[in-house]
Design an enzyme around this catalytic site. Structure first.
Site, PDB file in Angstrom:
ATOM      1  N   ASP A   1       2.328 -16.087   5.780  1.00  0.00           N
ATOM      2  CA  ASP A   1       1.861 -16.772   6.039  1.00  0.00           C
ATOM      3  C   ASP A   1       1.371 -17.856   4.490  1.00  0.00           C
ATOM      4  OD1 ASP A   1       1.393 -17.388   9.400  1.00  0.00           O
ATOM      5  OD2 ASP A   1      -0.408 -17.525   8.988  1.00  0.00           O
TER       6      ASP A   1
ATOM      7  N   ARG B   1      14.075   4.265  11.936  1.00  0.00           N
ATOM      8  CA  ARG B   1      12.556   5.619  11.898  1.00  0.00           C
ATOM      9  C   ARG B   1      11.818   4.610  13.469  1.00  0.00           C
ATOM     10  NH1 ARG B   1       9.728   4.538   6.001  1.00  0.00           N
ATOM     11  NH2 ARG B   1       8.778   6.955   7.379  1.00  0.00           N
TER      12      ARG B   1
ATOM     13  N   ALA C   1       3.573  -0.817   4.673  1.00  0.00           N
ATOM     14  CA  ALA C   1       3.004  -1.111   6.217  1.00  0.00           C
ATOM     15  C   ALA C   1       2.388  -1.973   6.623  1.00  0.00           C
ATOM     16  CB  ALA C   1       1.399   0.528   6.129  1.00  0.00           C
TER      17      ALA C   1
ATOM     18  N   HIS D   1      13.038  -3.188   1.517  1.00  0.00           N
ATOM     19  CA  HIS D   1      11.887  -2.079   1.777  1.00  0.00           C
ATOM     20  C   HIS D   1      12.851   0.062   1.320  1.00  0.00           C
ATOM     21  CE1 HIS D   1       9.348  -3.140   4.788  1.00  0.00           C
ATOM     22  NE2 HIS D   1      10.354  -4.180   4.783  1.00  0.00           N
TER      23      HIS D   1
ATOM     24  N   HIS E   1       4.627  -4.576   8.694  1.00  0.00           N
ATOM     25  CA  HIS E   1       4.521  -4.792  10.172  1.00  0.00           C
ATOM     26  C   HIS E   1       3.457  -5.209  11.391  1.00  0.00           C
ATOM     27  CE1 HIS E   1       7.599  -1.552   8.828  1.00  0.00           C
ATOM     28  NE2 HIS E   1       6.345  -0.304   8.559  1.00  0.00           N
TER      29      HIS E   1
ATOM     30  N   PRO F   1       1.075  -1.447  -0.031  1.00  0.00           N
ATOM     31  CA  PRO F   1       0.198  -0.623  -0.216  1.00  0.00           C
ATOM     32  C   PRO F   1       0.567   1.440   0.402  1.00  0.00           C
ATOM     33  CG  PRO F   1      -0.233  -1.366   1.878  1.00  0.00           C
ATOM     34  CD  PRO F   1       0.410  -1.668   0.889  1.00  0.00           C
ATOM     35  N   ASN F   2       0.548   2.222  -1.060  1.00  0.00           N
ATOM     36  CA  ASN F   2       0.835   3.785  -0.696  1.00  0.00           C
ATOM     37  C   ASN F   2       2.513   3.498  -1.408  1.00  0.00           C
ATOM     38  OD1 ASN F   2      -1.481   4.870   1.421  1.00  0.00           O
ATOM     39  ND2 ASN F   2       0.286   3.932   2.749  1.00  0.00           N
TER      40      ASN F   2
ATOM     41  N   ASN G   1       8.241  -6.209  -1.570  1.00  0.00           N
ATOM     42  CA  ASN G   1       8.206  -4.489  -0.736  1.00  0.00           C
ATOM     43  C   ASN G   1       6.401  -4.340   0.181  1.00  0.00           C
ATOM     44  OD1 ASN G   1       8.131  -2.113   1.098  1.00  0.00           O
ATOM     45  ND2 ASN G   1       8.996  -0.935  -0.482  1.00  0.00           N
TER      46      ASN G   1
ATOM     47  N   GLU H   1      12.987  -9.854   0.830  1.00  0.00           N
ATOM     48  CA  GLU H   1      12.247  -8.538   1.690  1.00  0.00           C
ATOM     49  C   GLU H   1      13.168  -7.278   1.008  1.00  0.00           C
ATOM     50  OE1 GLU H   1      11.091  -9.181   5.354  1.00  0.00           O
ATOM     51  OE2 GLU H   1      10.329  -6.838   5.836  1.00  0.00           O
TER      52      GLU H   1
ATOM     53  N   ARG I   1       8.071   0.522  12.782  1.00  0.00           N
ATOM     54  CA  ARG I   1       8.919   0.072  11.818  1.00  0.00           C
ATOM     55  C   ARG I   1       9.787  -0.875  12.018  1.00  0.00           C
ATOM     56  NH1 ARG I   1       6.453   3.184   7.598  1.00  0.00           N
ATOM     57  NH2 ARG I   1       5.959   5.407   8.657  1.00  0.00           N
TER      58      ARG I   1
ATOM     59  N   TYR J   1      11.166   8.431   1.034  1.00  0.00           N
ATOM     60  CA  TYR J   1      10.893   7.475  -0.431  1.00  0.00           C
ATOM     61  C   TYR J   1      11.940   7.827  -1.873  1.00  0.00           C
ATOM     62  CZ  TYR J   1       7.485   5.521   3.554  1.00  0.00           C
ATOM     63  OH  TYR J   1       7.420   5.193   4.295  1.00  0.00           O
TER      64      TYR J   1
ATOM     65  N   ARG K   1       4.993  11.038  -2.358  1.00  0.00           N
ATOM     66  CA  ARG K   1       4.499  10.591  -1.432  1.00  0.00           C
ATOM     67  C   ARG K   1       6.306  10.968  -0.653  1.00  0.00           C
ATOM     68  NH1 ARG K   1       4.707   4.641   1.324  1.00  0.00           N
ATOM     69  NH2 ARG K   1       4.698   4.723   2.871  1.00  0.00           N
TER      70      ARG K   1
ATOM     71  N   SER L   1      13.464   3.005   2.131  1.00  0.00           N
ATOM     72  CA  SER L   1      13.984   3.370   3.600  1.00  0.00           C
ATOM     73  C   SER L   1      14.869   2.537   4.395  1.00  0.00           C
ATOM     74  CB  SER L   1      13.136   4.226   5.121  1.00  0.00           C
ATOM     75  OG  SER L   1      12.104   3.194   5.144  1.00  0.00           O
TER      76      SER L   1
HETATM   77  C1  DQA Z   1       8.597   0.806   3.063  1.00  0.00           C
HETATM   78  C2  DQA Z   1       8.610   1.059   5.220  1.00  0.00           C
HETATM   79  C3  DQA Z   1       7.768   0.977   5.727  1.00  0.00           C
HETATM   80  O1  DQA Z   1       7.387   1.731   7.240  1.00  0.00           O
HETATM   81  C4  DQA Z   1       5.963   2.099   5.171  1.00  0.00           C
HETATM   82  O2  DQA Z   1       5.324   1.581   5.844  1.00  0.00           O
HETATM   83  C5  DQA Z   1       6.053   1.984   3.748  1.00  0.00           C
HETATM   84  C6  DQA Z   1       7.153   1.968   2.802  1.00  0.00           C
HETATM   85  C7  DQA Z   1      10.049   1.141   2.276  1.00  0.00           C
HETATM   86  O3  DQA Z   1      10.030   0.841   1.277  1.00  0.00           O
HETATM   87  O4  DQA Z   1      10.328   1.998   3.320  1.00  0.00           O
HETATM   88  O5  DQA Z   1       4.874   1.939   3.390  1.00  0.00           O
HETATM   89  O6  DQA Z   1       8.241  -0.158   3.240  1.00  0.00           O
END
Ligand code: DQA
Length: 144
Positions: A87, A107, A77, A100, A80, A10-11, A74, A98, A111, A23, A18, A102
Site C-alpha cells: 500500500d 523456491r 520476507a 530479489h 510475501h 529484514p535479514n 528488496n 522489486e 515465496r 544469497y 546468511r 534468489s
Molecule cells: C529474498 C527472498 C525472500 O524470500 C527472502 O525472505 C529474503 C531474500 C531474496 O533477495 O532472494 O530474505 O528477498
C-alpha cells in the site's frame, strides 16, 4: 539529477554469512558499494537503506515521496506478507522496481507470491548481486 532510493528489508543486513549458497557471499555493504559505482555511471543519485522493521520501511517509503523519482526495493520476507508495504508503494508516486537475490519462483511455495509485485513496475529476481545493478539500469531507463 534523478534520485533513486534503494530499500532493503529484514535479514539482508546478514548477507555475507546468511545462507551464502542461496544469497551469495557479498555483504550488503559490498552491494551498496557496487550500486554507488553503477549510479555514477548512470548519472543518478542514490540513497541506500536497510531495516528489519516493517513500519520503518513503510515510513521510509512515505518520506521518500517527493524526494525520489524511483524506488528499488528488496522487501525480503515482507514481500510475501506485507500489504502495508504494498500500500505504501502504491501511494508513493514513484517508479518501483522489486528485486530479489534468489529466484523466488524456484523456491518454497510461500515465496512464489509477492504482495509487493502488485505495486512494482518491474521485478528482477535470481541474479544475485547483479540484480541490484540491473534494477538500477531499469530504474534509470524510466527517465531517458
Ligand atoms: C529474498 C527472498 C525472500 O524470500 C527472502 O525472505 C529474503 C531474500 C531474496 O533477495 O532472494 O530474505 O528477498
Amino acid at each position: 539529477m534523478r534520485r533513486i532510493f534503494i530499500i532493503n528489508g529484514p535479514n539482508l543486513n546478514m548477507l555475507g554469512t546468511r545462507q551464502p549458497e542461496i544469497y551469495g557471499s557479498d555483504t550488503l555493504a559490498d552491494i551498496e558499494t557496487d550500486c554507488r559505482e553503477k549510479a555514477k555511471q548512470l548519472n543518478v543519485e542514490i540513497d541506500f537503506f536497510q531495516s528489519n522493521h516493517e513500519g520503518e520501511i513503510v515510513t521510509a517509503i512515505q518520506q521518500a515521496r517527493g524526494h525520489f523519482d524511483a524506488v528499488i526495493i528488496n522487501p525480503a520476507a515482507y514481500s510475501h506478507t506485507s500489504v502495508a508495504i504494498m500500500d505504501a508503494l502504491l501511494a508513493c508516486d514513484m517508479k518501483v522496481v522489486e528485486v530479489h537475490l534468489s529466484n523466488i519462483h524456484r523456491r518454497e511455495k510461500f515465496r512464489r507470491h509477492s504482495y509487493v509485485s502488485m505495486a512494482a513496475d518491474g521485478v528482477i529476481c535470481g541474479f544475485g548481486k547483479q540484480g541490484y545493478l540491473l534494477a538500477l539500469e531499469a530504474a534509470a531507463s524510466f527517465f531517458k
